[in-house]
Design a protein around this motif. Sequence first.
Motif, PDB file in Angstrom:
ATOM      1  N   HIS A 129      -4.601   7.377  10.919  1.00  0.00           N
ATOM      2  CA  HIS A 129      -4.275   8.054   9.665  1.00  0.00           C
ATOM      3  C   HIS A 129      -5.518   8.881   9.309  1.00  0.00           C
ATOM      4  O   HIS A 129      -6.468   8.343   8.747  1.00  0.00           O
ATOM      5  CB  HIS A 129      -4.009   6.923   8.668  1.00  0.00           C
ATOM      6  CG  HIS A 129      -3.559   7.331   7.327  1.00  0.00           C
ATOM      7  ND1 HIS A 129      -2.314   7.006   6.859  1.00  0.00           N
ATOM      8  CD2 HIS A 129      -4.162   8.008   6.336  1.00  0.00           C
ATOM      9  CE1 HIS A 129      -2.183   7.461   5.626  1.00  0.00           C
ATOM     10  NE2 HIS A 129      -3.297   8.075   5.289  1.00  0.00           N
ATOM     11  N   ARG A 192      -0.992  11.757  10.594  1.00  0.00           N
ATOM     12  CA  ARG A 192      -0.784  10.366  10.994  1.00  0.00           C
ATOM     13  C   ARG A 192      -0.192  10.364  12.401  1.00  0.00           C
ATOM     14  O   ARG A 192       0.885  10.922  12.622  1.00  0.00           O
ATOM     15  CB  ARG A 192       0.166   9.719   9.994  1.00  0.00           C
ATOM     16  CG  ARG A 192       0.350   8.252  10.150  1.00  0.00           C
ATOM     17  CD  ARG A 192       1.230   7.748   9.004  1.00  0.00           C
ATOM     18  NE  ARG A 192       1.816   6.478   9.342  1.00  0.00           N
ATOM     19  CZ  ARG A 192       1.325   5.298   8.939  1.00  0.00           C
ATOM     20  NH1 ARG A 192       0.283   5.239   8.165  1.00  0.00           N
ATOM     21  NH2 ARG A 192       1.914   4.188   9.308  1.00  0.00           N
ATOM     22  N   HIS A 211      10.866   3.808   3.508  1.00  0.00           N
ATOM     23  CA  HIS A 211       9.902   4.299   2.515  1.00  0.00           C
ATOM     24  C   HIS A 211      10.192   5.772   2.197  1.00  0.00           C
ATOM     25  O   HIS A 211      10.906   6.437   2.947  1.00  0.00           O
ATOM     26  CB  HIS A 211       8.466   4.184   3.049  1.00  0.00           C
ATOM     27  CG  HIS A 211       8.208   5.089   4.220  1.00  0.00           C
ATOM     28  ND1 HIS A 211       8.593   4.784   5.499  1.00  0.00           N
ATOM     29  CD2 HIS A 211       7.631   6.314   4.304  1.00  0.00           C
ATOM     30  CE1 HIS A 211       8.256   5.756   6.322  1.00  0.00           C
ATOM     31  NE2 HIS A 211       7.667   6.713   5.615  1.00  0.00           N
ATOM     32  N   THR A 212       9.625   6.253   1.118  1.00  0.00           N
ATOM     33  CA  THR A 212       9.568   7.695   0.876  1.00  0.00           C
ATOM     34  C   THR A 212       8.111   8.088   1.068  1.00  0.00           C
ATOM     35  O   THR A 212       7.214   7.240   0.976  1.00  0.00           O
ATOM     36  CB  THR A 212      10.014   8.059  -0.559  1.00  0.00           C
ATOM     37  OG1 THR A 212       9.147   7.369  -1.474  1.00  0.00           O
ATOM     38  CG2 THR A 212      11.460   7.665  -0.815  1.00  0.00           C
ATOM     39  N   ASP A 213       7.850   9.361   1.320  1.00  0.00           N
ATOM     40  CA  ASP A 213       6.466   9.805   1.513  1.00  0.00           C
ATOM     41  C   ASP A 213       5.869  10.201   0.154  1.00  0.00           C
ATOM     42  O   ASP A 213       6.547  10.812  -0.672  1.00  0.00           O
ATOM     43  CB  ASP A 213       6.413  10.999   2.481  1.00  0.00           C
ATOM     44  CG  ASP A 213       6.767  10.582   3.908  1.00  0.00           C
ATOM     45  OD1 ASP A 213       6.791   9.369   4.188  1.00  0.00           O
ATOM     46  OD2 ASP A 213       7.030  11.473   4.742  1.00  0.00           O
ATOM     47  N   SER A 214       4.579   9.885  -0.029  1.00  0.00           N
ATOM     48  CA  SER A 214       3.936  10.115  -1.332  1.00  0.00           C
ATOM     49  C   SER A 214       3.237  11.472  -1.389  1.00  0.00           C
ATOM     50  O   SER A 214       2.113  11.553  -1.876  1.00  0.00           O
ATOM     51  CB  SER A 214       2.890   9.028  -1.583  1.00  0.00           C
ATOM     52  OG  SER A 214       3.403   7.757  -1.400  1.00  0.00           O
ATOM     53  N   ARG A 310      -1.237   7.605  -6.155  1.00  0.00           N
ATOM     54  CA  ARG A 310      -1.673   6.895  -4.934  1.00  0.00           C
ATOM     55  C   ARG A 310      -2.116   5.466  -5.275  1.00  0.00           C
ATOM     56  O   ARG A 310      -1.807   4.523  -4.572  1.00  0.00           O
ATOM     57  CB  ARG A 310      -2.847   7.623  -4.260  1.00  0.00           C
ATOM     58  CG  ARG A 310      -2.511   8.771  -3.372  1.00  0.00           C
ATOM     59  CD  ARG A 310      -1.638   8.401  -2.199  1.00  0.00           C
ATOM     60  NE  ARG A 310      -2.286   7.543  -1.223  1.00  0.00           N
ATOM     61  CZ  ARG A 310      -1.636   6.696  -0.411  1.00  0.00           C
ATOM     62  NH1 ARG A 310      -0.336   6.579  -0.465  1.00  0.00           N
ATOM     63  NH2 ARG A 310      -2.297   5.969   0.463  1.00  0.00           N
ATOM     64  N   VAL A 317       2.068  -1.947  -3.115  1.00  0.00           N
ATOM     65  CA  VAL A 317       2.189  -2.391  -1.722  1.00  0.00           C
ATOM     66  C   VAL A 317       1.344  -3.653  -1.514  1.00  0.00           C
ATOM     67  O   VAL A 317       1.773  -4.610  -0.876  1.00  0.00           O
ATOM     68  CB  VAL A 317       1.778  -1.267  -0.731  1.00  0.00           C
ATOM     69  CG1 VAL A 317       1.687  -1.804   0.689  1.00  0.00           C
ATOM     70  CG2 VAL A 317       2.772  -0.110  -0.777  1.00  0.00           C
ATOM     71  N   LYS A 323       6.624  -0.510  -1.587  1.00  0.00           N
ATOM     72  CA  LYS A 323       6.275   0.650  -2.422  1.00  0.00           C
ATOM     73  C   LYS A 323       7.372   0.876  -3.469  1.00  0.00           C
ATOM     74  O   LYS A 323       8.551   0.953  -3.112  1.00  0.00           O
ATOM     75  CB  LYS A 323       6.147   1.883  -1.522  1.00  0.00           C
ATOM     76  CG  LYS A 323       6.043   3.193  -2.279  1.00  0.00           C
ATOM     77  CD  LYS A 323       5.895   4.389  -1.350  1.00  0.00           C
ATOM     78  CE  LYS A 323       6.120   5.668  -2.118  1.00  0.00           C
ATOM     79  NZ  LYS A 323       5.991   6.872  -1.296  1.00  0.00           N
TER      80      LYS A 323
HETATM   81  C1  LIG Z   1       3.713  -0.458   3.403  1.00  0.00           C
HETATM   82  C2  LIG Z   1       3.723   0.811   3.106  1.00  0.00           C
HETATM   83  C3  LIG Z   1       2.542   1.740   3.208  1.00  0.00           C
HETATM   84  C4  LIG Z   1       3.167   3.087   2.988  1.00  0.00           C
HETATM   85  C5  LIG Z   1       4.254   2.778   2.006  1.00  0.00           C
HETATM   86  C6  LIG Z   1       4.921   1.559   2.638  1.00  0.00           C
HETATM   87  O1  LIG Z   1       5.720   0.797   1.772  1.00  0.00           O
HETATM   88  C7  LIG Z   1       5.772   2.012   3.806  1.00  0.00           C
HETATM   89  C8  LIG Z   1       5.216   3.185   4.563  1.00  0.00           C
HETATM   90  C9  LIG Z   1       3.779   3.562   4.315  1.00  0.00           C
HETATM   91  C10 LIG Z   1       3.557   5.072   4.300  1.00  0.00           C
HETATM   92  C11 LIG Z   1       3.681   5.733   5.667  1.00  0.00           C
HETATM   93  C12 LIG Z   1       3.373   7.205   5.528  1.00  0.00           C
HETATM   94  C13 LIG Z   1       2.179   7.512   4.653  1.00  0.00           C
HETATM   95  O2  LIG Z   1       1.027   7.242   5.396  1.00  0.00           O
HETATM   96  C14 LIG Z   1       2.152   6.670   3.364  1.00  0.00           C
HETATM   97  C15 LIG Z   1       0.986   7.113   2.471  1.00  0.00           C
HETATM   98  C16 LIG Z   1       3.475   6.750   2.740  1.00  0.00           C
HETATM   99  O3  LIG Z   1       3.837   7.465   1.873  1.00  0.00           O
HETATM  100  O4  LIG Z   1       4.322   5.772   3.324  1.00  0.00           O
HETATM  101  C17 LIG Z   1       2.193   5.213   3.707  1.00  0.00           C
HETATM  102  C18 LIG Z   1       2.219   4.229   2.529  1.00  0.00           C
HETATM  103  C19 LIG Z   1       0.851   3.795   2.133  1.00  0.00           C
HETATM  104  O5  LIG Z   1      -0.031   3.658   2.973  1.00  0.00           O
HETATM  105  O6  LIG Z   1       0.622   3.556   0.960  1.00  0.00           O
END
Ligand SMILES: C=C1C[C@]23C[C@@]1(O)CC[C@H]2[C@@]12CC[C@H](O)[C@@](C)(C(=O)O1)[C@H]2[C@@H]3C(=O)O
Length: 331
Positions: A129, A192, A211-214, A310, A317, A323
């Motif tokens: 990452h 990533r 998950h959704t992306d942040s 964030r 988490v 999340k």
């Molecule tokens: C365990 C987790 C970390 C994560 C959010 C989640 O619930 C599932 C996916 C993870 C992920 C993967 C992509 C990105 O790196 C990230 C920032 C995202 O939005 O989803 C990470 C989350 C994280 O590291 O906080």
Amino acid sequence: MIDSNPPLLHHFRALSSPNPPPPNLQCQVMEECQLPLIDLSGLNSNDQKETVACAAAICTASSEWGFFQVVNHGISVELLKKMRREQELLFQTPFERKSTCGLLNNSYSWGGSTTATSPNHFSWSEAFHIPLTKVSEESCYGEFTSLREVMTEFATAMSKLARLLANILVENLRHQRDVIDDICDESTCFLRLNHYPACPISAEIFGLVPHTDSDFLTILYQDEVGGLQLMKDSKWVAVKPNQDALIVNIGDLFQAWSNDAYKSVEHKVMTNGKKERYSIAYFLCPSYDSLIGSCKEPSIYKQFTFGEYRKQVQEDVKKTGHKVGLPRFLL
Ligand SMILES: C=C1C[C@]23C[C@@]1(O)CC[C@H]2[C@@]12CC[C@H](O)[C@@](C)(C(=O)O1)[C@H]2[C@@H]3C(=O)O
Ligand SMILES: O=C(O)CCC(=O)C(=O)O
Ligand SMILES: [Fe+2]
């Protein structure tokens, strides 16, 4: 033989031991979908109608699917293939070396989250990452010198494409360009590199948990194996891999900014019993102090800075393994 894969099975069994085994994840018959396919050459057309139609297709797909694929995206096949080759070599390195030698800014992780305490939160994958600020830093690469050159070129190309798409989405909301260039800087954007080893218990575990992306948006370069699924009309659908296309998905920040016009859609990766899988995701993020507020009234979400967002995601988490995301910020 020295193992390159992390001890995923051992860890998963340890998490599962006092708990009942998780439900079979792959029991439903899965519909395979063709994501909206957008030819970006339309954006460079001399015919203004084509340019407008292409931009409209991007905005419509972002609202109706939250996901689309792009072809003629301007990133050469040679660069994509070189990047994939370097990624394979990196992940084929012994686990010990990946996890303890400070490679790529010490950004190696496995199992999805170091804090997973339940098998449902555990992912059958490993990842690097890497913040964009570190991509060209020599000290991050050790003996992987050719990776540095290729990854720098790859990150620049993905960054350019991400900004182009994001500016189109912003212009559609605010009739104003270049905001993205003002607020997104290298400090928070990241790449990533994902690796999903073949999985002997593929019915029991996700490759990457739902998950959704942040971020604002993500661009994904996946291989031909498949396994990515997304929520469409309350059903999981599988994405059919297309080697000419890159996948784009809307993240939470665009959903909040657009007041739910654009959709940050839940997605996950299923494991494969026989084949390993590789993907690379580029995440377009603003600086931590950027305020994300809705472009329309009445606003659905409270205003927040990306830093606050964030922090909240990480706290959730850590506490629950899960999340929560945007629902935490509902007004
Ligand atoms: C365990 C987790 C970390 C994560 C959010 C989640 O619930 C599932 C996916 C993870 C992920 C993967 C992509 C990105 O790196 C990230 C920032 C995202 O939005 O989803 C990470 C989350 C994280 O590291 O906080
Ligand atoms: O590997 C994939 O197809 C998806 C990866 C992903 O969702 C992520 O890294 O956030
Ligand atoms: Fe994702």
